[in-house]
Design a protein around this motif. Structure first.
Motif, short mmCIF file in Angstrom:
data_model
loop_
_atom_site.label_atom_id
_atom_site.label_comp_id
_atom_site.label_asym_id
_atom_site.label_seq_id
_atom_site.Cartn_x
_atom_site.Cartn_y
_atom_site.Cartn_z
N GLU A 10 33.47 84.40 24.17
CA GLU A 10 34.56 85.59 23.74
C GLU A 10 33.76 86.80 23.94
OE1 GLU A 10 38.45 86.72 22.78
OE2 GLU A 10 37.34 84.71 23.37
N PHE A 11 32.56 87.04 23.76
CA PHE A 11 31.85 88.41 23.74
C PHE A 11 31.67 88.45 25.38
CE2 PHE A 11 27.93 90.62 23.98
CZ PHE A 11 27.93 91.54 22.79
N LEU A 14 35.57 89.43 26.79
CA LEU A 14 35.69 90.81 26.55
C LEU A 14 34.76 91.89 27.15
CD1 LEU A 14 37.07 90.12 22.92
CD2 LEU A 14 38.37 90.42 25.02
N GLU A 16 32.05 92.71 25.86
CA GLU A 16 31.63 93.48 24.75
C GLU A 16 29.90 93.91 24.95
OE1 GLU A 16 32.39 92.05 20.81
OE2 GLU A 16 34.00 90.91 21.49
N SER A 17 29.49 94.86 24.02
CA SER A 17 28.21 95.34 24.05
C SER A 17 27.88 95.65 22.63
CB SER A 17 27.96 96.41 25.07
OG SER A 17 26.78 96.91 24.97
N ARG A 18 26.48 95.17 22.14
CA ARG A 18 26.01 95.53 20.82
C ARG A 18 24.37 95.84 20.94
NH1 ARG A 18 27.41 90.97 16.40
NH2 ARG A 18 29.01 92.04 15.50
N THR A 46 24.66 92.63 26.26
CA THR A 46 26.09 93.00 27.14
C THR A 46 26.59 91.80 27.49
OG1 THR A 46 24.92 95.02 27.69
CG2 THR A 46 26.93 94.50 28.66
#
Length: 166
Positions: A10-11, A14, A16-18, A46
């Motif tokens: 899912e990361f 989408l 996403e980044s952390r 990422t």
């Protein structure tokens, strides 16, 4: 330290980044390789897609750690600065097959999961960045403070054995 878990698929879907940081002392496997368990490891993760459509994570790990020089046996600072591209597969078998089919040395294929451990990934990347045989580029000169007062030669540790033999 609390483990950071993500749904890796899912990361990536989408995009996403952390980012974050961990104390070096929070990584038991990394601490076992160090001269001094101090410092901070910074990371960025990422998500995205590989050009062929596979889920892909890009992980960057930076920081400085204290290693023991294998030549002179003194600690020295080693800079960790790595970026890895990880293509995700559903399981280990699929990862092996995908890695063989991609045939790209710059990519690593791993098994992703819905409970993917970011903390473990960061520690793994830091460990992989360490040199096999850590050493200074140029070892420092032996310190004058290490020699005994008066400049006399230190006694040999084998001198006691010589006396013992008599």
């Amino acid at each position: 330290m609390e483990a950071i878990l993500i749904d890796a698929f899912e990361f990536c879907r989408l995009g996403e980044s952390r980012t974050g940081e961990f104390a070096v002392a929070d990584f038991p496997r990394l601490v076992a390789e160090l001269a001094v368990p101090s410092g901070v490891i910074r990371w960025t993760l990422t998500g995205g897609k590989h050009t062929l459509g596979y889920p892909q994570l890009t992980v960057t790990v930076t920081g400085a750690v204290q290693l023991m020089c294998q030549r002179c046996l003194t600690p020295y600072e080693f800079a960790i600065d790595v970026e890895s591209v990880l293509v995700l597969a559903q399981d280990e078998v699929a990862a092996d097959e995908l890695e063989a089919s991609l045939d790209d040395e710059s990519l690593e294929v791993i098994a992703g999961s819905r409970q993917f451990g970011v903390t473990d990934l960061v520690e793994d990347e830091a460990l992989l960045a360490l040199p096999v045989s850590p050493r200074h580029d140029v070892c420092p000169e032996p310190s004058q403070q290490a020699s005994p007062v008066g400049g006399s030669k230190a006694p040999s540790p084998f001198g006691a054995l010589k006396d013992w033999k008599r």
